[in-house]
Design a protein around this motif. Sequence first.
Motif, PDB file in Angstrom:
ATOM      1  N   LYS A  12       0.828  -1.194   0.000  1.00  0.00           N
ATOM      2  CA  LYS A  12       0.000   0.000   0.000  1.00  0.00           C
ATOM      3  C   LYS A  12       0.868   1.251   0.000  1.00  0.00           C
ATOM      4  O   LYS A  12       1.985   1.254   0.486  1.00  0.00           O
ATOM      5  N   ALA A  13       0.338   2.314  -0.553  1.00  0.00           N
ATOM      6  CA  ALA A  13       1.080   3.567  -0.618  1.00  0.00           C
ATOM      7  C   ALA A  13       1.508   3.998   0.781  1.00  0.00           C
ATOM      8  O   ALA A  13       0.744   3.923   1.742  1.00  0.00           O
ATOM      9  N   GLY A  14       2.755   4.433   0.887  1.00  0.00           N
ATOM     10  CA  GLY A  14       3.283   4.911   2.155  1.00  0.00           C
ATOM     11  C   GLY A  14       3.959   3.865   2.990  1.00  0.00           C
ATOM     12  O   GLY A  14       4.577   4.183   3.996  1.00  0.00           O
ATOM     13  N   SER A  15       3.838   2.599   2.588  1.00  0.00           N
ATOM     14  CA  SER A  15       4.482   1.543   3.363  1.00  0.00           C
ATOM     15  C   SER A  15       5.979   1.555   3.111  1.00  0.00           C
ATOM     16  O   SER A  15       6.436   1.796   2.008  1.00  0.00           O
ATOM     17  N   THR A  16       6.758   1.294   4.151  1.00  0.00           N
ATOM     18  CA  THR A  16       8.219   1.245   4.009  1.00  0.00           C
ATOM     19  C   THR A  16       8.759  -0.135   4.290  1.00  0.00           C
ATOM     20  O   THR A  16       9.941  -0.346   4.432  1.00  0.00           O
ATOM     21  N   GLY A  17       7.926  -1.119   4.394  1.00  0.00           N
ATOM     22  CA  GLY A  17       8.391  -2.477   4.672  1.00  0.00           C
ATOM     23  C   GLY A  17       7.419  -3.167   5.602  1.00  0.00           C
ATOM     24  O   GLY A  17       6.581  -2.552   6.245  1.00  0.00           O
ATOM     25  N   GLY A  18       7.486  -4.461   5.666  1.00  0.00           N
ATOM     26  CA  GLY A  18       6.556  -5.236   6.457  1.00  0.00           C
ATOM     27  C   GLY A  18       5.314  -5.538   5.665  1.00  0.00           C
ATOM     28  O   GLY A  18       5.023  -4.962   4.627  1.00  0.00           O
ATOM     29  N   GLY A  19       4.513  -6.486   6.160  1.00  0.00           N
ATOM     30  CA  GLY A  19       3.267  -6.801   5.492  1.00  0.00           C
ATOM     31  C   GLY A  19       3.465  -7.550   4.205  1.00  0.00           C
ATOM     32  O   GLY A  19       4.439  -8.247   3.996  1.00  0.00           O
ATOM     33  N   ARG A  20       2.540  -7.365   3.312  1.00  0.00           N
ATOM     34  CA  ARG A  20       2.421  -8.214   2.141  1.00  0.00           C
ATOM     35  C   ARG A  20       3.464  -7.951   1.068  1.00  0.00           C
ATOM     36  O   ARG A  20       3.546  -8.681   0.087  1.00  0.00           O
ATOM     37  N   SER A  21       4.310  -6.901   1.215  1.00  0.00           N
ATOM     38  CA  SER A  21       5.293  -6.602   0.169  1.00  0.00           C
ATOM     39  C   SER A  21       6.617  -7.328   0.364  1.00  0.00           C
ATOM     40  O   SER A  21       7.466  -7.287  -0.507  1.00  0.00           O
ATOM     41  N   VAL A  22       6.826  -7.967   1.513  1.00  0.00           N
ATOM     42  CA  VAL A  22       8.145  -8.500   1.849  1.00  0.00           C
ATOM     43  C   VAL A  22       8.247  -9.971   1.451  1.00  0.00           C
ATOM     44  O   VAL A  22       7.431 -10.799   1.866  1.00  0.00           O
ATOM     45  N   ALA A  23       9.269 -10.287   0.666  1.00  0.00           N
ATOM     46  CA  ALA A  23       9.594 -11.673   0.321  1.00  0.00           C
ATOM     47  C   ALA A  23      10.916 -12.014   0.984  1.00  0.00           C
ATOM     48  O   ALA A  23      11.895 -11.275   0.869  1.00  0.00           O
ATOM     49  N   MET A  24      10.960 -13.140   1.685  1.00  0.00           N
ATOM     50  CA  MET A  24      12.131 -13.496   2.479  1.00  0.00           C
ATOM     51  C   MET A  24      12.793 -14.737   1.911  1.00  0.00           C
ATOM     52  O   MET A  24      12.136 -15.732   1.598  1.00  0.00           O
ATOM     53  N   PHE A  25      14.123 -14.653   1.774  1.00  0.00           N
ATOM     54  CA  PHE A  25      14.905 -15.724   1.187  1.00  0.00           C
ATOM     55  C   PHE A  25      16.026 -16.118   2.139  1.00  0.00           C
ATOM     56  O   PHE A  25      16.673 -15.270   2.732  1.00  0.00           O
ATOM     57  N   ALA A  26      16.243 -17.425   2.252  1.00  0.00           N
ATOM     58  CA  ALA A  26      17.378 -17.903   3.028  1.00  0.00           C
ATOM     59  C   ALA A  26      18.290 -18.756   2.174  1.00  0.00           C
ATOM     60  O   ALA A  26      19.390 -19.089   2.586  1.00  0.00           O
ATOM     61  N   SER A  27      17.824 -19.114   0.997  1.00  0.00           N
ATOM     62  CA  SER A  27      18.636 -19.968   0.135  1.00  0.00           C
ATOM     63  C   SER A  27      19.763 -19.169  -0.496  1.00  0.00           C
ATOM     64  O   SER A  27      19.632 -17.961  -0.718  1.00  0.00           O
ATOM     65  N   PRO A  28      20.868 -19.798  -0.827  1.00  0.00           N
ATOM     66  CA  PRO A  28      21.968 -19.072  -1.473  1.00  0.00           C
ATOM     67  C   PRO A  28      21.519 -18.427  -2.779  1.00  0.00           C
ATOM     68  O   PRO A  28      20.794 -19.037  -3.572  1.00  0.00           O
ATOM     69  N   MET A  29      21.962 -17.206  -3.010  1.00  0.00           N
ATOM     70  CA  MET A  29      21.551 -16.479  -4.197  1.00  0.00           C
ATOM     71  C   MET A  29      22.258 -16.940  -5.467  1.00  0.00           C
ATOM     72  O   MET A  29      21.964 -16.427  -6.544  1.00  0.00           O
ATOM     73  N   TYR A  30      23.195 -17.890  -5.366  1.00  0.00           N
ATOM     74  CA  TYR A  30      23.767 -18.428  -6.594  1.00  0.00           C
ATOM     75  C   TYR A  30      22.909 -19.553  -7.154  1.00  0.00           C
ATOM     76  O   TYR A  30      23.178 -20.062  -8.243  1.00  0.00           O
ATOM     77  N   LEU A  31      21.855 -19.958  -6.413  1.00  0.00           N
ATOM     78  CA  LEU A  31      20.895 -20.910  -6.956  1.00  0.00           C
ATOM     79  C   LEU A  31      19.893 -20.163  -7.816  1.00  0.00           C
ATOM     80  O   LEU A  31      19.444 -19.069  -7.473  1.00  0.00           O
ATOM     81  N   ASN A  32      19.505 -20.772  -8.931  1.00  0.00           N
ATOM     82  CA  ASN A  32      18.666 -20.082  -9.889  1.00  0.00           C
ATOM     83  C   ASN A  32      17.341 -19.629  -9.285  1.00  0.00           C
ATOM     84  O   ASN A  32      16.928 -18.481  -9.470  1.00  0.00           O
TER      85      ASN A  32
END
Length: 451
Positions: A151-171
Motif C-alpha cells: 500500500k502507498a506509504g508503506s516502508t516495509g513489512g506486510g504483504r510486500s516482503v519476500a524473504m529468502f534464506a537460500s543461497p543467491m547463486y541458486l537459480n
Amino acid sequence: MPPSSPPTTALQIRDALEDHARERGDRLAVIDATTALTYGQLWQQARARSALLGPRPGTVCAVSATSTCAFFADVAAIWLAGGVPMPLDPKTPPPLRTAMTRRASTGTHTCHPWKAVLSVVGGTYRPLVTGGEPPTVARKAHAVGLGRLPKAGSTGGGRSVAMFASPMYLNGPFEFAARHLLLGGTVAILNRFEPRAWVQLAAAMEPSWVFLAPIQIRRLLDGTDPHDLRTALASVHTLMHSAAPCPPEVRARLLKVVDAHVVAEFYGAAEYDGTFVRADENHPGAPPIPGALLRVVDATGSPAPVGQIGVIEGASTAGMVCHYAGAPCTAADAWRTVGDHGTLDSTGRLTVTSVDTTGRAIVGGVNVALGRVHAVIAAHPDVRSCQVIPIPDDTHGQVISARLTTFRPLTAEALHAYCATHLRPAERPRHLHINAPDQPTAEETDHALSM
C-alpha cells in the motif's frame, strides 16, 4: 536508439529501478542481517558501481552471491551497465570461476538475456542465459504470489516482503528475488542460514512470502521452538519450497505448524518454467504456471501416453528464452529438458517421479556436476583411479561418495583438505573409501558437510 525501436531488456530494467527510486525512494528494497537499502539508496549505489564497471552491453559478468544488500547493488550495477549478472558461489575456486566466465563470454545474444546461472549438462557445468521476456513482466512472479506492490506509504513489512534464506547463486532464489525487487517489493535475506536468526528476521519483517529449501525447513523444525516458528510465519500467505524434492515426513511436520493453503511447492528448472501447487489442493500432481508448456516424452522423443513415466520437457508461450552460453538463441517454444522424469494426467497436471539424472547430484538443493568432482579428485597426484557417485542422505537429499585407489598411502584427512581447496562445499565427498598400497584394509570415513 530511434524512438520507434522497442526497448531492450536492459532499458526496461533500468527504467524500473529508476521509477522505483523516484516514486518510492524511501521504501525498503533489500534488508539483510546488518544492513538495509531503500530503493533510493539502491539506485544511487548501483549507479556509482556501474560507472566503475563501464559499459558492458550483453556481457556476462560474474558476481559473488553473498546474499547481502551489497550483492543486489552489484547486480543492479551490472544491469545498469547493460551486462548480464552471473551469480556464483563465493567459495567457487578461481579456476572454475575463470573458466565459467570465459565460457559465458562467447557468442552474441539476440534474446536480450538478463541473467546467467551455472547449469549441469553431461556431468559438467555450463553457463545458461535467460532472456526473451523481461523480468519486469509480472507473469511469473504473480503466478507464485510474488511482486504485489504494498500500500502507498508503506516502508516495509506486510504483504510486500519476500524473504529468502537460500543461497543467491541458486537459480530459483536469485530469479524470484530479482523479479520481486524489480516489481517494487522488499527482499529480506540472510547471508548464512541459521534457524534462530531466520525466525528473528521473519518476526521483525513480517514477510508475506518466503522461499525455503527442504533442508532449511527441516533445520527450522529441528532447531526452533514450534510456537516461535508459528509466530514468525503468522504473516505469511505463501511458504514456497523448491530447489529439491521435499521429503514427505518433513512436509507433514511443516503442515502441523503452517496451514495447508499457505504451503506451496514450485517445480521448475533454469531451463524452463514449471508448476506451482498449494498443499490444500485435493488433486495429484501440479498444474503449469501461466505461460509454461510441459510435456513428457518417451525414449524416442515422442509424447508419452497419459500416466506413463517419461522425460519432462518444458517450453514457453510467454516468450521466455533459455540457452547455453555460446549456443545460438533458441525460440521460446523450443522444448528443453534437464533429464527429470514424471507423468502427466489427462488435465495436464505434472507429477515428478524422479530427479535422478546422469552426471548430476542435488546436494542440499545445489546442483553438483559429478564430472567436475571426478576430474578434481582424479587430478590428485596420489590418486590412481576414482569413482564418484551420489548416494541418498536424510538431511541433504543426496551427498557425494568417492571410492579411490591410490599410488601410495593417502589419508582421508589429507584428501578432505585437498577437496576443501579445490571444490565447493556441496561438491566435497561426505563418504570416502580409500584403497592404498601396503594397507591391509581400505580406509573408510564420513565427513560432515558444511553447507
